[in-house]
Design a protein around this motif. Sequence first.
Motif, PDB file in Angstrom:
ATOM      1  N   PHE A 163      23.048  38.622 -23.778  1.00 58.32           N
ATOM      2  CA  PHE A 163      24.144  38.337 -24.714  1.00 58.32           C
ATOM      3  C   PHE A 163      23.585  38.075 -26.107  1.00 58.32           C
ATOM      4  O   PHE A 163      24.133  38.538 -27.115  1.00 58.32           O
ATOM      5  N   ALA A 164      22.472  37.344 -26.166  1.00 60.10           N
ATOM      6  CA  ALA A 164      21.844  37.041 -27.455  1.00 60.10           C
ATOM      7  C   ALA A 164      21.365  38.324 -28.129  1.00 60.10           C
ATOM      8  O   ALA A 164      21.502  38.492 -29.356  1.00 60.10           O
ATOM      9  N   TRP A 165      20.816  39.247 -27.352  1.00 62.25           N
ATOM     10  CA  TRP A 165      20.363  40.532 -27.916  1.00 62.25           C
ATOM     11  C   TRP A 165      21.527  41.282 -28.551  1.00 62.25           C
ATOM     12  O   TRP A 165      21.417  41.801 -29.668  1.00 62.25           O
ATOM     13  N   LEU A 166      22.672  41.292 -27.841  1.00 65.69           N
ATOM     14  CA  LEU A 166      23.850  41.961 -28.392  1.00 65.69           C
ATOM     15  C   LEU A 166      24.269  41.319 -29.709  1.00 65.69           C
ATOM     16  O   LEU A 166      24.594  42.011 -30.682  1.00 65.69           O
ATOM     17  N   ALA A 167      24.278  39.984 -29.743  1.00 66.80           N
ATOM     18  CA  ALA A 167      24.686  39.269 -30.955  1.00 66.80           C
ATOM     19  C   ALA A 167      23.733  39.567 -32.116  1.00 66.80           C
ATOM     20  O   ALA A 167      24.161  39.765 -33.258  1.00 66.80           O
ATOM     21  N   ARG A 168      22.441  39.637 -31.830  1.00 58.62           N
ATOM     22  CA  ARG A 168      21.461  39.872 -32.893  1.00 58.62           C
ATOM     23  C   ARG A 168      21.547  41.286 -33.455  1.00 58.62           C
ATOM     24  O   ARG A 168      21.201  41.532 -34.610  1.00 58.62           O
ATOM     25  N   THR A 169      22.029  42.237 -32.645  1.00 56.58           N
ATOM     26  CA  THR A 169      22.159  43.606 -33.145  1.00 56.58           C
ATOM     27  C   THR A 169      23.195  43.716 -34.257  1.00 56.58           C
ATOM     28  O   THR A 169      23.178  44.690 -35.020  1.00 56.58           O
ATOM     29  N   ILE A 170      24.091  42.744 -34.349  1.00 55.14           N
ATOM     30  CA  ILE A 170      25.072  42.768 -35.440  1.00 55.14           C
ATOM     31  C   ILE A 170      24.803  41.635 -36.437  1.00 55.14           C
ATOM     32  O   ILE A 170      25.700  41.166 -37.140  1.00 55.14           O
ATOM     33  N   GLY A 171      23.546  41.157 -36.465  1.00 53.49           N
ATOM     34  CA  GLY A 171      23.125  40.244 -37.508  1.00 53.49           C
ATOM     35  C   GLY A 171      23.444  38.789 -37.295  1.00 53.49           C
ATOM     36  O   GLY A 171      23.453  38.009 -38.252  1.00 53.49           O
ATOM     37  N   ILE A 172      23.707  38.379 -36.059  1.00 54.02           N
ATOM     38  CA  ILE A 172      24.037  36.981 -35.778  1.00 54.02           C
ATOM     39  C   ILE A 172      22.827  36.263 -35.208  1.00 54.02           C
ATOM     40  O   ILE A 172      22.179  36.754 -34.268  1.00 54.02           O
ATOM     41  N   ASN A 173      22.483  35.127 -35.772  1.00 51.25           N
ATOM     42  CA  ASN A 173      21.386  34.324 -35.249  1.00 51.25           C
ATOM     43  C   ASN A 173      21.790  33.712 -33.909  1.00 51.25           C
ATOM     44  O   ASN A 173      22.955  33.324 -33.716  1.00 51.25           O
ATOM     45  N   THR A 174      20.845  33.593 -33.011  1.00 55.86           N
ATOM     46  CA  THR A 174      21.157  33.054 -31.687  1.00 55.86           C
ATOM     47  C   THR A 174      20.192  31.935 -31.309  1.00 55.86           C
ATOM     48  O   THR A 174      19.013  31.974 -31.666  1.00 55.86           O
ATOM     49  N   TYR A 175      20.720  30.967 -30.607  1.00 54.37           N
ATOM     50  CA  TYR A 175      19.937  29.830 -30.119  1.00 54.37           C
ATOM     51  C   TYR A 175      20.216  29.693 -28.626  1.00 54.37           C
ATOM     52  O   TYR A 175      21.377  29.511 -28.222  1.00 54.37           O
ATOM     53  N   LEU A 176      19.180  29.798 -27.827  1.00 54.88           N
ATOM     54  CA  LEU A 176      19.343  29.731 -26.374  1.00 54.88           C
ATOM     55  C   LEU A 176      19.031  28.330 -25.857  1.00 54.88           C
ATOM     56  O   LEU A 176      18.163  27.631 -26.390  1.00 54.88           O
ATOM     57  N   LEU A 177      19.736  27.932 -24.811  1.00 55.04           N
ATOM     58  CA  LEU A 177      19.502  26.634 -24.181  1.00 55.04           C
ATOM     59  C   LEU A 177      18.379  26.781 -23.158  1.00 55.04           C
ATOM     60  O   LEU A 177      18.513  27.511 -22.173  1.00 55.04           O
ATOM     61  N   GLU A 178      17.292  26.093 -23.411  1.00 53.51           N
ATOM     62  CA  GLU A 178      16.135  26.152 -22.512  1.00 53.51           C
ATOM     63  C   GLU A 178      16.505  25.603 -21.140  1.00 53.51           C
ATOM     64  O   GLU A 178      16.950  24.479 -21.006  1.00 53.51           O
ATOM     65  N   GLY A 179      16.344  26.426 -20.121  1.00 56.41           N
ATOM     66  CA  GLY A 179      16.687  25.994 -18.763  1.00 56.41           C
ATOM     67  C   GLY A 179      18.154  26.143 -18.433  1.00 56.41           C
ATOM     68  O   GLY A 179      18.578  25.867 -17.305  1.00 56.41           O
ATOM     69  N   GLY A 180      18.961  26.570 -19.414  1.00 57.20           N
ATOM     70  CA  GLY A 180      20.370  26.837 -19.178  1.00 57.20           C
ATOM     71  C   GLY A 180      21.197  25.614 -18.797  1.00 57.20           C
ATOM     72  O   GLY A 180      20.796  24.466 -19.008  1.00 57.20           O
ATOM     73  N   TYR A 181      22.371  25.899 -18.234  1.00 59.79           N
ATOM     74  CA  TYR A 181      23.296  24.828 -17.856  1.00 59.79           C
ATOM     75  C   TYR A 181      22.671  23.885 -16.835  1.00 59.79           C
ATOM     76  O   TYR A 181      22.975  22.695 -16.804  1.00 59.79           O
ATOM     77  N   LYS A 182      21.772  24.403 -16.025  1.00 59.78           N
ATOM     78  CA  LYS A 182      21.094  23.564 -15.029  1.00 59.78           C
ATOM     79  C   LYS A 182      20.346  22.425 -15.709  1.00 59.78           C
ATOM     80  O   LYS A 182      20.357  21.277 -15.225  1.00 59.78           O
ATOM     81  N   SER A 183      19.688  22.697 -16.822  1.00 60.17           N
ATOM     82  CA  SER A 183      18.955  21.649 -17.537  1.00 60.17           C
ATOM     83  C   SER A 183      19.933  20.668 -18.187  1.00 60.17           C
ATOM     84  O   SER A 183      19.647  19.469 -18.289  1.00 60.17           O
TER      85      SER A 183
END
Length: 350
Positions: A112-132
């Motif tokens: 999803f982040a890759w898709l967002a970045r292809t149109i110029g949007i910065n992305t921040y991922l949650l390390e370990g996801g919802y589980k963390s």
Amino acid sequence: MSEKPTNLSYPVTDFRNLTSPIVDVRSPSEFRQGHLPGAINIPLFSDTERDRIGKSYKKESRLKAILNGLKVTLPNVTEVLEIIVQTTTKSQETNKSLGIYCWRGGMRSSAFAWLARTIGINTYLLEGGYKSYRKWVLNQFEFDLPIRLIGGKTGTRKTELLNYINKENIYVIDLEGIANHRGSSFGSLGMEEQPTTQQFENILAESLDDFHKNSAIEIWLEAESSNLGKCRIPNSLYIKMKRAPILEIIKTKNERVKNLVNVYSKNSQTDLKDAVNRISKRLGPQRTKEALTAIEKKEWTKACKAMLDYYDKCYEYELKKTKNINSINLSGLSLKSSLNKILNENLNPL
């Protein structure tokens, strides 16, 4: 269109401080079970698709699961990109960006982040996801907390009083408000749908974290049983509540009946009767019949009195288990006067 550099994953504490919109890309059922408060659900897979891809990962291979995921995602890329644009357009940020997470911080959020970045949007991922995030949530209930409880019989307006408090050194958490339930057979009447217990914990943990960031020195809660409808107070927090001092609010029976009539008479007769029938075994046949007949005739005061003795006995039974308690009579006082009297009371130290 060139892809922007891959953004790093952020630990829970940093991720929660983002001002960007937060997107949960898990399936709808995962999101309903629990999510970061305020997150938007833009699922990459439906519940059925997620189940099918998960089975291919376990029974076949990781590569097979990836290929199956691409088959689902690629036809919907345009639609997903349009949703991303709409989401970031609503944001007040000048630099368009999104916080993104999935279950473990793996392929769904990365894709999803890759898709967002292809149109110029910065992305921040949650390390370990919802589980963390869930680990962080459960950890919030382990800290020592300066809790004080507001108690009292049904109809003493405890919740209203708590919500009326506006003191910098007192932090109020409305458990009933978070759970959308008043904690009795009638508790859900007139309330919105309850969150799941998991989401109740998430919201509650965020409230406790706000307390730690606040200048308050005490947390005031309403004395509750461990369950508020289908929401359960985390055991580690409930143990602390059972040890906390209680300030018991006392009101006359007539005042309490008036307060209850004001709250519950707005509900349909059918809903009120259903609530009575849910506790008919504990009320007994005579009181059940009196309450149902009174509701049928819209004799609200009589209906309340038919059930109040039962709830009072339950309260008195629980009260016997409590040692650290102060009682304060607020009969006839407004919320403002009640609060002034409470704050001038020589309360037991925490």
